[in-house]
Design an enzyme around this catalytic site. Structure first.
Site, PDB file in Angstrom:
ATOM      1  N   CYS A  41      79.898  88.545 -94.279  1.00 48.29           N
ATOM      2  CA  CYS A  41      80.144  89.965 -94.029  1.00 48.29           C
ATOM      3  C   CYS A  41      80.038  90.312 -92.552  1.00 48.29           C
ATOM      4  O   CYS A  41      80.222  91.465 -92.171  1.00 48.29           O
ATOM      5  CB  CYS A  41      79.143  90.820 -94.815  1.00 48.29           C
ATOM      6  SG  CYS A  41      79.349  90.698 -96.605  1.00 48.29           S
ATOM      7  N   ASP A  43      77.287  89.977 -90.317  1.00 50.00           N
ATOM      8  CA  ASP A  43      75.957  90.083 -89.713  1.00 50.00           C
ATOM      9  C   ASP A  43      74.922  89.453 -90.629  1.00 50.00           C
ATOM     10  O   ASP A  43      74.959  89.649 -91.838  1.00 50.00           O
ATOM     11  CB  ASP A  43      75.577  91.553 -89.477  1.00 50.00           C
ATOM     12  CG  ASP A  43      76.412  92.206 -88.393  1.00 50.00           C
ATOM     13  OD1 ASP A  43      76.382  91.729 -87.255  1.00 50.00           O
ATOM     14  OD2 ASP A  43      77.103  93.191 -88.710  1.00 50.00           O
ATOM     15  N   CYS A  68      76.660  90.867 -83.612  1.00 49.60           N
ATOM     16  CA  CYS A  68      77.178  91.429 -82.372  1.00 49.60           C
ATOM     17  C   CYS A  68      76.056  91.741 -81.382  1.00 49.60           C
ATOM     18  O   CYS A  68      74.879  91.448 -81.621  1.00 49.60           O
ATOM     19  CB  CYS A  68      77.969  92.693 -82.676  1.00 49.60           C
ATOM     20  SG  CYS A  68      76.947  93.978 -83.441  1.00 49.60           S
ATOM     21  N   CYS A 112      73.041  97.839 -87.650  1.00 50.72           N
ATOM     22  CA  CYS A 112      72.231  96.749 -87.092  1.00 50.72           C
ATOM     23  C   CYS A 112      70.748  97.100 -87.122  1.00 50.72           C
ATOM     24  O   CYS A 112      69.896  96.238 -87.375  1.00 50.72           O
ATOM     25  CB  CYS A 112      72.676  96.447 -85.664  1.00 50.72           C
ATOM     26  SG  CYS A 112      74.368  95.830 -85.541  1.00 50.72           S
TER      27      CYS A 112
END
Length: 304
Positions: A41, A43, A68, A112
């Protein structure tokens, strides 16, 4: 190009606490790992904690992440934030605090910080050998986003905790709706439902009008809860969210007294004699009441 803060870029180019914690035979110390996300997916985060058993204090925290700039920076920030905290203190760290530590994140990258918060919870509950009680309903209920495997329960939770108001924000926080987009209308309906619940008063057992959704009612209300309202809300959470879980394991809990922010309960059945009753008290009961009623609540067990 994302507009990253200097702190985000600093921890991306020079991440702190990256890697695993080496295993040692150091007495009085245990290691714990929490993993969240999926490389498929986009992450994934694996969080490692080194805990002093006697004090429950986090001596070291490290991470491994696939993601990222924001994922790396959020993971690094989290490890810096939790070192020196007790496990109970660490459980109170929110995704908002992770983002604030970084000076903010682009809204499209807020997922995140959520990933960091959930990895921390997973590590702590794995350490304690207890199922992830705080968000144990995330994988239950109807699946809304099949692209990323996000349930209605998880969407409702993230909407409540972060006061989200549209489907695009939900996508930014948990990726739901970010694939084929066919679930966006359903996400909008969930948001409207949460908003309606937060403003629709209901009568509880004490005859007090309270908002159905406790978390949002507190966030939107400028007035602090009265003692009667606080007791009513605590009783509601115990009856509807805590007791069913404990009863399923042969235990139970009864509200004994509320003195300011100190909540006294009676642990019954298997909970009263279980060796992990302290963990049950803090994780299954105190953490849930702090999340739903007030982060200042402290739960204590009294002898029957």
């Amino acid at each position: 190009m994302w507009d990253y803060t200097d702190k985000v870029l600093e921890l991306f180019y020079d991440p702190k606490n990256q890697g695993e914690i080496p295993k040692t035979d150091e007495p009085g110390v245990k290691l714990a790992t929490g993993e969240i996300g999926s490389i498929a997916c986009g992450d994934a985060l694996r969080l490692h904690l080194k805990v002093e058993v006697e004090s429950d204090k986090i001596l070291d925290a490290r991470f491994q992440t696939f993601g990222c700039t924001s994922a790396i920076a959020s993971s690094s920030a989290l490890t810096e934030m939790v070192k020196g905290l007790t496990l109970d203190e660490a459980l109170k760290v929110s995704n908002k605090e992770i983002a604030d530590y970084l000076g903010g994140l682009p809204e499209a990258k807020m997922h995140c910080s959520v990933m960091g918060q959930e990895a921390l919870e997973a590590a702590i509950y794995n350490y304690r050998g207890i199922p992830l009680a705080t968000h144990d309903d995330d994988d239950e209920g109807a699946l809304v986003c099949s692209c990323f495997g996000i349930s209605e329960s998880k969407i409702r939770r993230i909407v409540i905790e972060n006061q989200l108001t549209d489907a695009e924000q939900v996508t930014n926080y948990v990726k739901a709706g970010g694939g084929c987009g066919s679930c966006l209308a359903n996400i909008d309906d969930i948001i409207k439902s949460v908003q309606q619940e937060s403003t629709a008063p209901t009568l509880n057992n004490y005859g007090v009008k309270v908002a159905t959704n406790i978390a949002i009612s507190q966030q939107q209300s400028p007035r602090p809860l009265t003692n009667v309202q606080k007791i009513a809300l605590i009783q509601k959470v115990l009856d509807e969210e805590v007791r069913p879980v404990l009863i399923a394991d042969g235990g139970d809990v009864e509200l004994y007294d509320v003195d300011g922010d100190h909540v006294k309960v009676l642990l019954q059945g298997a909970c009263g004699s279980c060796s992990s009753s302290t963990a049950t008290l803090k994780i299954a009961i105190e953490a849930r009441l702090q999340e739903r009623v007030s982060k200042n609540l402290i739960v204590e067990a009294v002898e029957p």
